[in-house]
Design an enzyme around this catalytic site. Structure first.
Site, PDB file in Angstrom:
ATOM      1  N   ASP A  45       0.802  -1.348  -0.060  1.00 45.47           N
ATOM      2  CA  ASP A  45       0.095  -0.134  -0.068  1.00 45.47           C
ATOM      3  C   ASP A  45       0.856   1.243   0.022  1.00 45.47           C
ATOM      4  O   ASP A  45       0.500   2.293  -0.837  1.00 45.47           O
ATOM      5  CB  ASP A  45      -1.194   0.023   1.090  1.00 45.47           C
ATOM      6  N   GLU A  94      10.645   0.028   3.490  1.00 49.55           N
ATOM      7  CA  GLU A  94      10.088  -0.210   4.792  1.00 49.55           C
ATOM      8  C   GLU A  94      10.835   0.988   5.585  1.00 49.55           C
ATOM      9  O   GLU A  94      11.793   0.711   6.352  1.00 49.55           O
ATOM     10  CB  GLU A  94      10.326  -1.435   5.466  1.00 49.55           C
ATOM     11  N   CYS A 114      12.675   1.993  16.253  1.00 47.82           N
ATOM     12  CA  CYS A 114      12.401   2.522  14.966  1.00 47.82           C
ATOM     13  C   CYS A 114      11.502   3.676  14.942  1.00 47.82           C
ATOM     14  O   CYS A 114      10.906   4.090  15.885  1.00 47.82           O
ATOM     15  CB  CYS A 114      11.342   1.361  14.484  1.00 47.82           C
TER      16      CYS A 114
HETATM   17 ZN   LIG Z   1      10.043  -1.385  13.676  1.00 44.32          ZN
END
Ligand SMILES: [Zn+2]
Length: 253
Positions: A45, A94, A114
């Site tokens: 997506d 990502e 992250c």
């Molecule tokens: Zn992560």
């Protein structure tokens, strides 16, 4: 079809999407293809959203673009010289799972610190809940359903805990953008997603970090803007993906 990943775009299989409960190794494209009697292509997506903004939205005038969506999670897609960067297994981009803070909170992906764990809606909510559980004083204390929207509203109202969490999210976003500029040398970084409704509380400090820490060359050449296509960006991108795949077919035929 634009779907949350991880997925295998070549086989059309959704592998194990954490945000689609119970979905594991679902052959989505083959099944839809059989049911509809037509060819079906599957894309991540966020990669589709990058294609959408590149083809029809904020990136129509550029050839090198990184799209980042900051919402429940943080996803992205990279357009390099007019081509979607797909990677060896089709899973490139990502961006939300680059580590920003070695001492940061644990992410849903298993990694630590992250960008997504610090600045996504899920990350903002988790940090607020953890701080409240430690007994840190805040106007959020006692709220049954602490959400990113609530934390953002409290930050706007001057609540110190909420301000600290949103400021950390903003700084994480700034360093995320610095990393993206250094990695991909884009002309344009397009930001989308609901968390940006925090407006200048996120974008102000993020731009300041970018203007301080991106190397001078990137500061001069890379613009940062907000998405143009809104909630339908994935649909536009899925349409663009069909054109891309058909063009690939005609090249290899
Ligand atoms: Zn992560």
């Amino acid at each position: 079809v634009a779907s949350p990943g991880p997925l295998d775009p070549r086989q059309g299989i959704v592998l194990e999407a954490p945000n689609l409960s119970g979905w594991r190794d679902v052959p989505l494209a083959p099944r839809l293809s059989e049911a509809l009697g037509t060819r079906v292509f599957l894309g991540n997506d966020a990669n589709c959203a990058a294609l959408g903004e590149f083809t029809y939205g904020a990136g129509r005038e550029v050839r090198y673009l990184v799209y980042v969506t900051i919402s429940t999670g943080i996803g992205g897609g990279v357009i390099d010289g007019g081509r979607l960067l797909e990677g060896a297994t089709g899973a490139a981009g990502e961006v939300g799972h680059m580590t920003i803070d070695l001492a940061g909170p644990r992410c849903n992906c298993g990694n630590v610190g992250c960008w997504e764990a610090l600045a996504s809606g899920t990350g903002i909510t988790a940090q607020a809940r953890a701080a409240l559980a430690r007994g840190e004083p805040s106007s959020l204390a006692g709220h049954e359903h602490v959400s990113a929207d609530l934390v953002t509203a409290a930050a706007h109202a001057g609540d110190p805990l909420a301000r600290a969490i949103i400021d950390r999210a903003a700084r994480a976003t700034g360093f995320g953008l610095v990393n993206l500029a250094h990695l991909y040398d884009p002309e344009l970084i397009v930001l989308g997603g609901g968390v940006l409704q925090a407006g200048d509380l996120i974008l102000g400090p993020a731009r300041q970090i970018f203007d301080t820490y991106a190397m001078p060359n990137y500061r001069r050449t890379c613009r940062i803007t907000t998405a143009a296509l809104g909630d339908d960006v994935g649909l536009y991108g899925a349409g663009a993906l069909v054109h891309l795949r058909l063009a690939d077919d005609s090249l290899s035929a």
